[in-house]
Write an enzyme that holds these catalytic residues in place. Sequence first.
Site, PDB file in Angstrom:
ATOM      1  N   THR A 184       0.875  -1.175   0.000  1.00 36.88           N
ATOM      2  CA  THR A 184       0.000   0.000   0.000  1.00 36.88           C
ATOM      3  C   THR A 184       0.906   1.216   0.000  1.00 36.88           C
ATOM      4  OG1 THR A 184      -0.032   0.178   2.381  1.00 36.88           O
ATOM      5  CG2 THR A 184      -1.731  -1.191   1.397  1.00 36.88           C
ATOM      6  N   GLU A 329      -5.880  -3.845  -0.464  1.00 36.35           N
ATOM      7  CA  GLU A 329      -6.240  -4.960   0.417  1.00 36.35           C
ATOM      8  C   GLU A 329      -7.407  -5.790  -0.105  1.00 36.35           C
ATOM      9  OE1 GLU A 329      -5.478  -1.937   1.311  1.00 36.35           O
ATOM     10  OE2 GLU A 329      -4.393  -1.864   3.208  1.00 36.35           O
ATOM     11  N   LYS A 437     -15.648  17.292  10.739  1.00 37.79           N
ATOM     12  CA  LYS A 437     -16.767  17.387  11.677  1.00 37.79           C
ATOM     13  C   LYS A 437     -16.944  18.845  12.079  1.00 37.79           C
ATOM     14  CE  LYS A 437     -18.945  14.902  15.350  1.00 37.79           C
ATOM     15  NZ  LYS A 437     -18.848  13.946  16.420  1.00 37.79           N
ATOM     16  N   TRP A 442     -21.243  15.881  10.377  1.00 39.31           N
ATOM     17  CA  TRP A 442     -20.192  15.468   9.445  1.00 39.31           C
ATOM     18  C   TRP A 442     -20.426  16.095   8.078  1.00 39.31           C
ATOM     19  CZ3 TRP A 442     -16.244  13.272  11.676  1.00 39.31           C
ATOM     20  CH2 TRP A 442     -16.443  12.493  12.830  1.00 39.31           C
TER      21      TRP A 442
END
Length: 535
Positions: A184, A329, A437, A442
């Site tokens: 990654t 992944e 936030k 959010w």
Amino acid sequence: MRGRMMETPLLVSSLIEHAGRVHASREIVARTVEGPIHRTTWGAVRSRSRRLAKALRSHGIAEGDRVGTIAWNTHRHLEIYYGVSGMGAVCHTLNPRLHPTQLVYIVTHAQDRILFVDLTFVPLVEAVADQLGCVEKVVIMTDAAHMPVTSLTNAVAYEDFLAGSDDFEWPILDETAAAALCYTSGTTGNPKGVLYSHRSTVLHALGVSTPDVFGMSRSVSVLPIVPMFHVCAWGLPYAAAATGAAMVMPGPKLDPESLSELLDSERVTFCAGVPSVFLGLVAHWRARGLAPGGLRMVLIGGAASPRSLIAALEGEFGIEFRHGWGMTETSPLGSVNTLLPEERALPAEERSQLLTRQGIPPYGVELQIVAPDGTTLPRDGVAFGELQVRGPWIVDGYFESDEQHLTADGWFPTGDVATIDPDACVRITDRTKDLIKSGGEWISSIDVENTAMGHPGVAMAAVIGIPDEKWGERPLLIVVPAPGAPPTKDEILEHLAGSLAKWQLPDDVIFVEALPMGATGKVQKRKLREEYGSR
Ligand code: ADP
């Protein structure tokens, strides 16, 4: 009671053997690093990957050994995919866009014994060669005539390295053995190795070949713009062998003009890549007034595709757009969005809005969203939480790491935040680390970015959270203006106010010439936060 069917293992070598046996004359066309277009076939790729496997074995490469590549998408890279994994070693693709210190870390961590390197990247390897103690040989992916003068003492030309004959029997491996390794990009901490097995690779290849995903078949000619060093080009090299699709490999030339030229000349029907590449392609097609004639479908993933891009592809150029979500992944396929016939009939605006969602999981992938306390959230399109995933091509732990990454009940937490609609369609709203936030609410940065890119004067947009005394955080919009007269801050805010609530509107808009892009073609928000986060 056991079933009475053959237990033929699912091996990467079986894919290339099938392609060579059944689809021998289907073409593989590559723009070479040396320059000219090279034409070959699945039959020849099978033969040359066997020769490569034989050469690796003579060199003493054993099952489970790691063999690295630093290379573009070409026929030689394809041969390496099959030769290395097929003979039981692990094909470890390295991303050349990473910082050299990260490359050294990754090669050393993986203990790559051989490196296959394209001409372009020889200087990169030369510069760090003294730190690559584990590397016994560097195979430069060219022929003797094009070998560069190099300070590498252990270098050999690829065409000289290949064994003379292809009489190599692929070993019958355990299907759970490792086949490929991909790190990654390590936006947080050191890169982590995802180690694909033969079984996961073959199942993923079959999964992505299905009609609602890549729709692969022997009538397809696919150009993977997504590099083979990025999550195995999303499995396309394996899916193409399984189905006999022709492949067109762009080599080192990923600019819109060169890509369009290949798409045109090779009558490519399907191509796949990240949004930033397609933004460039669409601008290029607009300037010349034409998209490539044969192109029927594109799959865009790796980052959220802006609605304006979807509308351009579908509406302006009549190309079917598919939106995919996934990660290293997840091999990477996690979900894909395609429209149902009744959705296709909707007005263009509604259609492109539906396509901003990241789609449904194919068979083989299960998805759920969970609250911070781990409870599963409803699929009502409103509740949002961390997206978790499980299935036979999802990681269960990283290479050479004992750390536990799965939840107690076996789900992989993705670090993405999403809603799931009642029709099972996922909408990614953010990565957990990019969430904003504000005053207890959010704000989805993807939503604000998408809306901003709907303004004709905005070429690219990124939103980050800025610390704010009163609200905790407030969004800041960073914009790359489109060519021509740049829009003003007020024009952009007015445009956003048309579809966003007041509290979701950015406090400020900053204009920049370009956004920082990471090694896999995505905006690096961490860099933006470092630069603008403490204004
Ligand atoms: P990296 O973490 O190194 O960028 P990947 O290339 O595996 O690694 O990227 C995976 C991430 O990319 C996902 O977790 C998700 O945040 C993002 N992503 C991938 N596809 C999409 C998409 N269609 N929409 C939004 N985000 C996406």
